[in-house]
Every structure is written in C-alpha cells, then in structure tokens.
Scaffold this motif. Sequence first.
Motif: not given
Length: 397
Positions: A192-202
């Motif tokens: 939803n507009g945040g850093n795409k890397k957050f998915y990889d972190i999760a």
Amino acid sequence: MRLIYCCFVLGSLGLATCHQKEVLYDPQRDIDYCVAQVKKTLAVLPLDTPNIPRNITDATGKWKMVNYKDWTSGFWPGILWYSYQASGDDSLRLAADRFSRELSALSQEPALDHDLGFQVFNSFGNGYRLTKDAGYKKIILAAADTLATLFNPNVGTILSWPRLVPRMEWPQHNTIIDNMINLELLFWASKNGGNKKFYDIAVSHAEKTMKNHFRSDYTAYHAVIYDRNTGRRIKGLTHQGYADGSMWARGQAWAIYGYTMCYRETGKSEFLDFAQKVAQVYLDRLPADQVPYWDFDDPTIPNAPKDASAAAVTASALIELSGFVKNSKRADYFYKKAVQMLISLSTNYQSGNANTAFLKHATGHKPNNSEVDASINYADYYYLEALLRLKNIELKK
C-alpha cells in the motif's frame, strides 16, 4: 446461519461437559453485548492521559489506565473501531479516531520494541480499513518504516526487545513469538505504498521463526536468542510461560494467528501447513470447555489460572484458517472448534455486570504475578474480532 455440532458448555468453570447436539449460535447477541460494554467504559474514562484502559485486576471493577507507549495501547482504539463497524454508531467512530490519534507519535519516534504492529495497525489500520482516511495511511506507513529498523539481516528476524530484559542475553538478538502478529503491518505497508522490501523482511522473519522457534511437536518457545552478528541460534526459552520447555498458551495462540495471517498475505503453502500443525497441538490438549490454562504444562492444573485471551486469539485465527484449508472436513473441524470456543467464552467468561470489560479470567504474565485472572484489553479485542469474523462468514452463506 448453519447448524453446527458443538461442545455445548454447561455450568460454571470446571463443570463443563460436552454433548454432541445441534446448536445454532448467533454471534450478534454477543456483539451487541460488547458494544454496550464499550459505551459503559467510555463513560468512565478520564479526559486526560493516561486514559487508555488496559486491565481490571480486582473486584472494584476499575480500569488501570496506560498511555500511548504501553504495548497494549492499540487494542482499545481497535476495540472502538470494531464496535463502530458492528453498530454504525458515529459516536464510536469519533471516539476511535480520538484514541487512535493519541498513538500518532509512535510513527515518528524511534522504535521502543516490536509492538508497533499491535499498537498502530490495530488502531490506525482498522481506522483506515473502515474510513480510508489518508492521514491514517500516512501514519501506518511511517510506523512500518520504524518497525523495519529493528530487522537484523544477519539473523533474518526483527529484534523484539532492543534493551536489557532478564535472561535475554542482551545485547544478543532476541525474537519472541508475539512478534509474528506485528508482521501484518509490514505486509500491508509493502502493498500500500510502503517499501517493497517490507514484504521480504516479513517473510524472512516468518521463515526463520518457523525453523528455529518450534520444538519437534510444533509447540513454540516464547523467545529465541540469536547471535546478533552470525545469526546462530543460541537457545530457546520463556519469559512469560511456566518453563523453557512448556507450551505457554498465548504464545501458541500467537503462532496460530501469525502463520494463518502469513498465508493470507503470501499464499505460501508452507505457512498454511504450519498454521495447521501449530493449531493441532494446541487443540489436542485443550480442557473440556475449550479455554486453556495459562500454560498447558503448569503442574498445578486443574487449579491453575485460565487464559481467556489465548482462547479469543485462537478462535479468531481458526475462523480465518478454516476459510483457507482446502480439505472440507479439516476446514469444518477448525470452524467448529472456533465456534465452541466462542460459545464457551460467551457462556462462562463474560464479565457481565462485574465490570465494563468483555471478558474475565485472562492471564497476562503469570511468572511476574501480573494480570492473573484479570480482564485485559487484548482479550476483548480478539474476542470481538472473532465474533465479527464469524458473523461475516455466516452472512455470506
């Protein structure tokens, strides 16, 4: 509304019996009860901070108040948002907005710990879901930025407590099972507009936790310590459970909920499979009334305290899990178990006139003798969430 075979809970705590009979359970009555209790609580809250109700621990029926920095601060505004969702009462929307905004600073300050998901996503996340207020979205995304600062790429997980905590071998890297819930904030932000890397972190956090946080029987350690530089697993232990090798009820509930959510967000089959495994070991050891003792291995059972919060978290998770499981018999099994839990909570664990919370008999931190046999805001949050999830499913039939 469908007929469901349920273990129908009779009598008071400790006197529950199980009879196979068709029970038509309509969650609306209990949703209405929750909304009424919320309005009673709003009427007694102070105007000045601290004014966020956290727990009721004695017969006075009075809430202990906390401020926005408390790890439970997001549950009360989340309860208000769910109550607004359930009732459409605009006064509850205004109250939810007011209490959510008390937490705004969390998105701008350095991370106190991993609980930003509990705090910000339960409050502003539910608010944005219901109102699409752009200001809420900005705060959620900023909070995700802050939470991501706790990720240690050497380990592959988020640091839970960036400070000295007993037995956590600080400054080594600690991760607790509760942290699984906070990944939802990162998943949402990445889409939803945040850093795409957050998915990889999760995903990394969930995968590393799945590998290192569980025993061979799929019971969870509360905490795992890693070498902060090499990522080597040092040990598993507990902070809130009975013993390092015991199954702390709410910790196992966090695992059920967390891996169900991870499957929803990723579609990865390994998360769905794992959610079922960690759920099954919990379900296999439940007492007759479907509400666990605070720790499944407490040697004082059946005289040990119960934990209604663990039951509420698990019921909510199982309702969602039942919608993902492909095997219809298995899905129905999880669904029925969730309904049994909600019937039990609604029959024997509601606070009623004792206080203005939803539930009693929750346990927070038994080893610390804190919030034992209490009403606690996160028990109420997940109870109402489970009721709303159940209602939503039944309305679609």
